[in-house]
Design a protein around this motif. Structure first.
Motif, mmCIF file in Angstrom:
data_model
loop_
_atom_site.group_PDB
_atom_site.id
_atom_site.type_symbol
_atom_site.label_atom_id
_atom_site.label_comp_id
_atom_site.label_asym_id
_atom_site.label_seq_id
_atom_site.Cartn_x
_atom_site.Cartn_y
_atom_site.Cartn_z
ATOM 1 N N THR A 240 6.666 -0.886 -4.006
ATOM 2 C CA THR A 240 8.052 -0.645 -3.617
ATOM 3 C C THR A 240 8.095 -0.372 -2.121
ATOM 4 N N PHE A 241 8.953 -1.090 -1.434
ATOM 5 C CA PHE A 241 9.170 -0.858 -0.008
ATOM 6 C C PHE A 241 10.552 -0.234 0.150
ATOM 7 N N THR A 242 10.623 0.899 0.824
ATOM 8 C CA THR A 242 11.913 1.568 0.988
ATOM 9 C C THR A 242 12.230 1.738 2.471
ATOM 10 N N GLY A 243 13.289 1.105 2.920
ATOM 11 C CA GLY A 243 13.758 1.270 4.296
ATOM 12 C C GLY A 243 12.758 0.838 5.350
ATOM 13 N N THR A 244 11.855 -0.063 5.018
ATOM 14 C CA THR A 244 10.843 -0.478 5.988
ATOM 15 C C THR A 244 11.330 -1.684 6.788
ATOM 16 N N GLN A 245 10.638 -1.940 7.893
ATOM 17 C CA GLN A 245 10.971 -3.112 8.690
ATOM 18 C C GLN A 245 10.592 -4.381 7.921
ATOM 19 N N ASN A 246 9.415 -4.372 7.324
ATOM 20 C CA ASN A 246 8.948 -5.551 6.607
ATOM 21 C C ASN A 246 8.580 -5.230 5.174
ATOM 22 N N GLY A 247 8.757 -6.231 4.330
ATOM 23 C CA GLY A 247 8.290 -6.115 2.957
ATOM 24 C C GLY A 247 6.968 -6.841 2.855
ATOM 25 N N VAL A 248 6.951 -7.976 2.149
ATOM 26 C CA VAL A 248 5.707 -8.742 2.059
ATOM 27 C C VAL A 248 5.670 -9.712 3.244
ATOM 28 N N ARG A 249 4.678 -9.515 4.076
ATOM 29 C CA ARG A 249 4.657 -10.222 5.352
ATOM 30 C C ARG A 249 3.297 -10.833 5.630
ATOM 31 N N ILE A 250 3.322 -12.050 6.158
ATOM 32 C CA ILE A 250 2.108 -12.648 6.705
ATOM 33 C C ILE A 250 2.423 -12.996 8.142
#
Ligand SMILES: *[C@@H]1O[C@H](CO)[C@@H](O)[C@H](O)[C@H]1NC(C)=O
Ligand SMILES: *[C@@H]1O[C@H](CO)[C@@H](O)[C@H](O)[C@H]1NC(C)=O
Length: 262
Positions: A136-146
């Motif tokens: 779970t990503f909350t309020g982040t700049q990126n989620g799943v990123r390459i």
């Protein structure tokens, strides 16, 4: 040797905190009955190669809260020779909140482009067969990123699976950037030689903080191949979310929102 994790970790962190100009080399053996919890306060802390191993652990969960920045060794050869910086092995239920991790990898990448003899960390051919799931990503700049650095390279990223991820108000829930150029120095308008292929996004849902929820920015010279979206449902406030693609090829199946640009 057999110490409760929390006190051992506290000792290790205290060491890091007390020796800001020193490298802390830590092998943390988790011997814990309760979930381990680590707090890094504000400030910049040098951290050498560190391993968290849950092998002998009753409760393999670990929570790390970072208000400050963990910084890798100045000399890129240290981590380059080690091949890694912070490793989690046999842990289950890892939560990381906040903070910045700066591995200072620039020197390693510069070395790689220079053709000099570089540490093993710089000469590995690529990244292969990585699974990231149930996050779970909350309020982040990126989620799943390459992201790949916009420099010449023979490297590759392939066989990546992102599965069962929840996004809560994330700026870039799904993103590939093949033109990453830190500080915009030495690489603007260049393309990365790292070839990206066989990346699957499966069951990724939740909310985007920006309208473009899916971004695939790849280069004309090295397009991204075999990108797959399956059961993706990302929303943006009360408006339709969007996806943008540049030189990305692949397919979509199941419900995919925003609709795929592949
Ligand atoms: C990656 O996965 C593929 C397909 O399962 C397999 O053929 C290949 O050997 C794996 N590579 C590594 C380095 O594990
Ligand atoms: C997509 O997500 C939205 C918001 O969470 C939800 O209302 C909607 O029912 C979902 N659509 C499907 C088909 O699951």
């Amino acid at each position: 040797m057999v110490q409760p994790l929390t006190s051992f970790v506290r000792t290790v962190l205290l060491f890091i905190i007390l020796h800001r100009s020193t490298l802390a080399m830590a092998n943390v053996n988790i011997q814990c009955a309760k979930p381990a919890s680590i707090y890094v306060p504000r400030g910049r802390y040098l951290l050498g190669k560190t391993k968290f191993d849950g092998q002998n652990c009753k409760n393999k969960a670990i929570t790390i809260r970072i208000d400050g920045t963990l910084v890798g060794p100045t000399d890129y050869r240290v981590l380059g020779n080690a091949g890694n910086w912070i490793i989690f092995r046999r842990v289950s239920g890892l939560s990381i909140y906040g903070g910045t991790l700066d591995g200072r990898g620039k020197g390693l990448w510069d070395c790689k482009a220079s053709g000099k003899s570089c540490p093993i960390g710089a000469t590995e051919a690529g990244v292969q067969n990585v699974t990231v799931k149930t996050v779970t990503f909350t309020g982040t700049q990126n989620g799943v990123r390459i992201k790949t650095w916009a420099k010449p390279s023979n490297g590759f990223v392939r066989g990546v699976l992102f599965q069962h991820a929840t996004m809560i108000n994330v700026q870039n829930p799904i993103i590939i950037e093949q033109n990453y150029c830190p500080d915009n120095t030495n690489c603007p308008n260049q393309v990365s030689g790292v070839k990206i292929s066989d990346v699957m996004y499966q069951d990724i849902h939740g909310s985007s903080a920006t309208q473009v929820a899916v971004k695939f920015y790849c280069s004309k010279k090295y397009p991204c191949n075999k990108i797959t979206l399956k059961d993706v449902n990302l929303t943006y406030k009360n408006q339709p979310a969007l996806s943008t693609c540049a030189n990305a090829r692949g397919s979509a199946s199941g419900l995919v929102k925003p609709s795929s640009c592949l």
